[in-house]
Design a protein around this motif. Structure first.
Motif, PDB file in Angstrom:
ATOM      1  N   GLY A  19       5.534   4.259   6.994  1.00  0.00           N
ATOM      2  CA  GLY A  19       6.025   3.993   8.344  1.00  0.00           C
ATOM      3  C   GLY A  19       5.899   2.531   8.739  1.00  0.00           C
ATOM      4  O   GLY A  19       6.350   2.125   9.811  1.00  0.00           O
ATOM      5  N   GLU A  20       5.309   1.718   7.871  1.00  0.00           N
ATOM      6  CA  GLU A  20       5.142   0.291   8.175  1.00  0.00           C
ATOM      7  C   GLU A  20       6.404  -0.488   7.838  1.00  0.00           C
ATOM      8  O   GLU A  20       7.084  -0.210   6.853  1.00  0.00           O
ATOM      9  CB  GLU A  20       3.962  -0.280   7.372  1.00  0.00           C
ATOM     10  CG  GLU A  20       3.686  -1.743   7.671  1.00  0.00           C
ATOM     11  CD  GLU A  20       2.634  -2.353   6.752  1.00  0.00           C
ATOM     12  OE1 GLU A  20       2.220  -3.487   7.006  1.00  0.00           O
ATOM     13  OE2 GLU A  20       2.240  -1.675   5.772  1.00  0.00           O
ATOM     14  N   ILE A  21       6.727  -1.470   8.685  1.00  0.00           N
ATOM     15  CA  ILE A  21       7.784  -2.441   8.419  1.00  0.00           C
ATOM     16  C   ILE A  21       7.120  -3.813   8.393  1.00  0.00           C
ATOM     17  O   ILE A  21       6.386  -4.165   9.319  1.00  0.00           O
ATOM     18  CB  ILE A  21       8.878  -2.403   9.509  1.00  0.00           C
ATOM     19  CG1 ILE A  21       9.514  -1.012   9.596  1.00  0.00           C
ATOM     20  CG2 ILE A  21       9.955  -3.448   9.242  1.00  0.00           C
ATOM     21  CD1 ILE A  21      10.385  -0.812  10.816  1.00  0.00           C
ATOM     22  N   SER A  80       6.729   7.805  10.952  1.00  0.00           N
ATOM     23  CA  SER A  80       7.196   8.501   9.753  1.00  0.00           C
ATOM     24  C   SER A  80       7.785   7.476   8.786  1.00  0.00           C
ATOM     25  O   SER A  80       7.941   6.304   9.114  1.00  0.00           O
ATOM     26  CB  SER A  80       8.241   9.553  10.144  1.00  0.00           C
ATOM     27  OG  SER A  80       8.651  10.294   9.014  1.00  0.00           O
ATOM     28  N   ALA A  81       8.140   7.937   7.586  1.00  0.00           N
ATOM     29  CA  ALA A  81       8.680   7.051   6.547  1.00  0.00           C
ATOM     30  C   ALA A  81       9.958   6.363   7.011  1.00  0.00           C
ATOM     31  O   ALA A  81      10.878   7.020   7.506  1.00  0.00           O
ATOM     32  CB  ALA A  81       8.954   7.863   5.280  1.00  0.00           C
ATOM     33  N   ALA A  98      15.718   0.118  12.913  1.00  0.00           N
ATOM     34  CA  ALA A  98      15.042   0.886  11.865  1.00  0.00           C
ATOM     35  C   ALA A  98      15.160   2.380  12.143  1.00  0.00           C
ATOM     36  O   ALA A  98      15.105   2.817  13.294  1.00  0.00           O
ATOM     37  CB  ALA A  98      13.567   0.488  11.775  1.00  0.00           C
ATOM     38  N   ALA A  99      15.349   3.161  11.068  1.00  0.00           N
ATOM     39  CA  ALA A  99      15.417   4.624  11.169  1.00  0.00           C
ATOM     40  C   ALA A  99      14.329   5.221  10.295  1.00  0.00           C
ATOM     41  O   ALA A  99      13.959   4.645   9.256  1.00  0.00           O
ATOM     42  CB  ALA A  99      16.782   5.127  10.725  1.00  0.00           C
ATOM     43  N   ASP A 100      13.823   6.403  10.694  1.00  0.00           N
ATOM     44  CA  ASP A 100      12.751   7.025   9.914  1.00  0.00           C
ATOM     45  C   ASP A 100      13.046   8.494   9.633  1.00  0.00           C
ATOM     46  O   ASP A 100      14.064   9.030  10.051  1.00  0.00           O
ATOM     47  CB  ASP A 100      11.399   6.856  10.618  1.00  0.00           C
ATOM     48  CG  ASP A 100      11.351   7.513  11.993  1.00  0.00           C
ATOM     49  OD1 ASP A 100      12.053   8.507  12.200  1.00  0.00           O
ATOM     50  OD2 ASP A 100      10.610   7.015  12.859  1.00  0.00           O
ATOM     51  N   MET A 101      12.132   9.141   8.921  1.00  0.00           N
ATOM     52  CA  MET A 101      12.321  10.536   8.521  1.00  0.00           C
ATOM     53  C   MET A 101      11.947  11.531   9.616  1.00  0.00           C
ATOM     54  O   MET A 101      11.970  12.736   9.378  1.00  0.00           O
ATOM     55  CB  MET A 101      11.508  10.826   7.251  1.00  0.00           C
ATOM     56  CG  MET A 101      12.116  10.238   6.005  1.00  0.00           C
ATOM     57  SD  MET A 101      11.338  10.839   4.504  1.00  0.00           S
ATOM     58  CE  MET A 101      12.129   9.830   3.264  1.00  0.00           C
ATOM     59  N   SER A 129       0.817  -1.218   0.000  1.00  0.00           N
ATOM     60  CA  SER A 129       0.000   0.000   0.000  1.00  0.00           C
ATOM     61  C   SER A 129       0.851   1.268   0.000  1.00  0.00           C
ATOM     62  O   SER A 129       0.325   2.367   0.021  1.00  0.00           O
ATOM     63  CB  SER A 129      -0.911   0.006   1.231  1.00  0.00           C
ATOM     64  OG  SER A 129      -0.125  -0.113   2.407  1.00  0.00           O
ATOM     65  N   SER A 130       2.194   1.103  -0.029  1.00  0.00           N
ATOM     66  CA  SER A 130       3.076   2.270   0.047  1.00  0.00           C
ATOM     67  C   SER A 130       4.404   1.962  -0.646  1.00  0.00           C
ATOM     68  O   SER A 130       4.725   0.809  -0.938  1.00  0.00           O
ATOM     69  CB  SER A 130       3.320   2.636   1.520  1.00  0.00           C
ATOM     70  OG  SER A 130       4.154   3.768   1.618  1.00  0.00           O
TER      71      SER A 130
END
Length: 439
Positions: A289-291, A315-316, A331-334, A267-268
């Protein structure tokens, strides 16, 4: 903040923002922030030059560590981890001289991405070309020693006008007359420009050598796709010779030998990927933002039922890294958050604070053997944390002024140049390559 005023920290007072005669005012919030950031960077660089020995933790030095080890108060793993923390804080920056068979090429293009192979003997580089596009090269680190600071860089004749989004090393086993030989490739994900589609390519590492150009093979695999964001190579024997490509709203898993493809709709956009080695599982980080994880042995399915594990960031997600035992995922995000997830309970167990990111896809570098986590922020600072307790050990300022096109790309290893190599950090920024060596 007062509307119509700005605060000057040097003069310790407010000034009114007045329009010029042509209604142009050079003072903006961005320019004021940039000036403050540049002053901070120069101050930190000056402090690093003066302060040769630093400690990340109060009261911790090599003699105290050795004494605790001899008294049996520290296990061998804890002792090694803390020694690495001390060494990381004493690393000194030195510039590396890059030699190239084509002297006209060396040092003329800005480094964009550097990625080390598994043995850290070679670095694959993506460089920006002056007239647009990207060029590829391989740097051989075998000449990098404690005294020697020269490396050999081999370019190839290919360059692309597409933007390179993701790079990973690939090892392909194929049978020859007597045995199975291991050939190294570089997997590239290229984003299309304007009406041009993106593409995924496998480049043989032998393209980048000083041998006769006529003997070099061409691309093993190259196909056009929609916008490609990420890529990963599978080292698990149950999904041998497979690689994955993260696309816009789907994941594509391809067997490079048979050409068989599996497609999983999402979905992304899939911005980050990594394969597990103990199981044929693929972990994906999305713009939403999903893993989630995929067992690549199953066939393509509609809906979301094929997602084995699902985790969520606010976030992404820009980077995912499995730890060695594969029970934990980093995991790292924006939003600048770095989280350590326990995959068995699907819960966040640690957060690593201090990372800066707002909209850029930035990688994480996990060195579990040394107990270190390294990440470069959008503010161009390289930060190193302790994996054990998420303590920020060191913040390294960039040697160049901070800007969007000067975010450093780094490689950290205890054996730069192979098994007999030197430990430290490699940093590529603009046209320069630096080695932060252990003292």
């Amino acid at each position: 903040e007062l509307p119509g005023f700005y605060y000057d920290s040097e003069k310790n007072r407010y000034f009114r923002l007045l329009p010029g005669h042509n209604n142009y005012n050079p003072l903006t919030k961005e320019s004021i922030q940039y000036k403050a950031m540049e002053c901070k960077r120069l101050r930190l660089l000056e402090e690093e030059e003066k302060q040769k020995k630093k400690t990340a933790r109060a009261g911790l030095n090599s003699s105290v560590l050795l004494q605790k080890r001899q008294l049996g108060l520290l296990s061998s793993t804890s002792y090694c981890r803390l020694v690495h923390e001390l060494k990381v804080n004493c690393m000194q920056r030195r510039k590396i001289e890059i030699h190239s068979p084509d002297s006209s090429v060396a040092g003329t293009n800005n480094f964009k991405i550097i990625v080390a192979d598994v043995a850290c003997e070679r670095i694959f580089t993506v460089n920006d070309v002056e007239h647009g596009g990207c060029k590829y090269g391989i740097i051989n680190l075998s000449g990098l020693g404690k005294e020697s600071l020269t490396v050999e860089m081999y370019d190839n004749l290919y360059f692309t006008n597409r933007k390179v989004n993701s790079v990973c090393w690939a090892s392909l086993t194929h049978p020859d007359s007597h045995s199975f030989s291991l050939t190294h490739f570089i997997k590239l994900c290229l984003m299309g420009i304007a009406e041009t589609p993106g593409c995924a390519s496998l480049l043989p590492a032998s393209l980048f050598s000083s041998t006769n150009p006529g003997d070099r093979p061409g691309m093993l695999c190259s196909f056009k796709i929609s916008t490609a964001w990420s890529c990963a190579w599978c080292l698990n024997p149950q999904a041998d010779n497979c690689f994955s490509t993260g696309l816009t709203r789907r994941v594509l898993v391809t067997n490079v030998v048979t050409g068989h493809r599996q497609t999983f709709g999402t979905s992304s956009d899939v911005l980050a990927q990594q394969f597990a080695t103990q199981t044929p599982m693929l972990y994906n980080g999305c713009r939403s933002g999903e893993i989630f994880s995929i067992d690549v042995r199953q066939r393509s399915r509609k809906g979301q039922s094929w997602k084995a594990i699902r985790l969520f960031h606010d976030s992404a997600v820009t980077s995912v890294r499995l730890l060695e035992a594969e029970h934990y995922l980093m995991a790292a995000d924006m939003a600048g958050k770095i989280k350590l997830w326990d995959l068995r309970t699907a819960k966040c167990v640690k957060q690593y604070k201090g990372h800066h990111n707002e909209y850029t896809i930035l990688p994480l570098h996990v060195n579990e053997e040394e107990g270190l986590l390294t990440a470069v922020g959008q503010d161009c600072y390289t930060r190193i944390w302790s994996l054990q307790d998420a303590h920020l050990l060191r913040t390294i300022p960039s040697p160049h002024p901070s800007s969007k096109d000067a975010i450093p790309s780094v490689v950290f290893s205890s054996r730069l140049g192979g098994s007999q190599g030197v430990p430290g950090l490699l940093m590529a920024v603009k046209q320069d390559l630096y080695h932060f060596s252990y003292n």
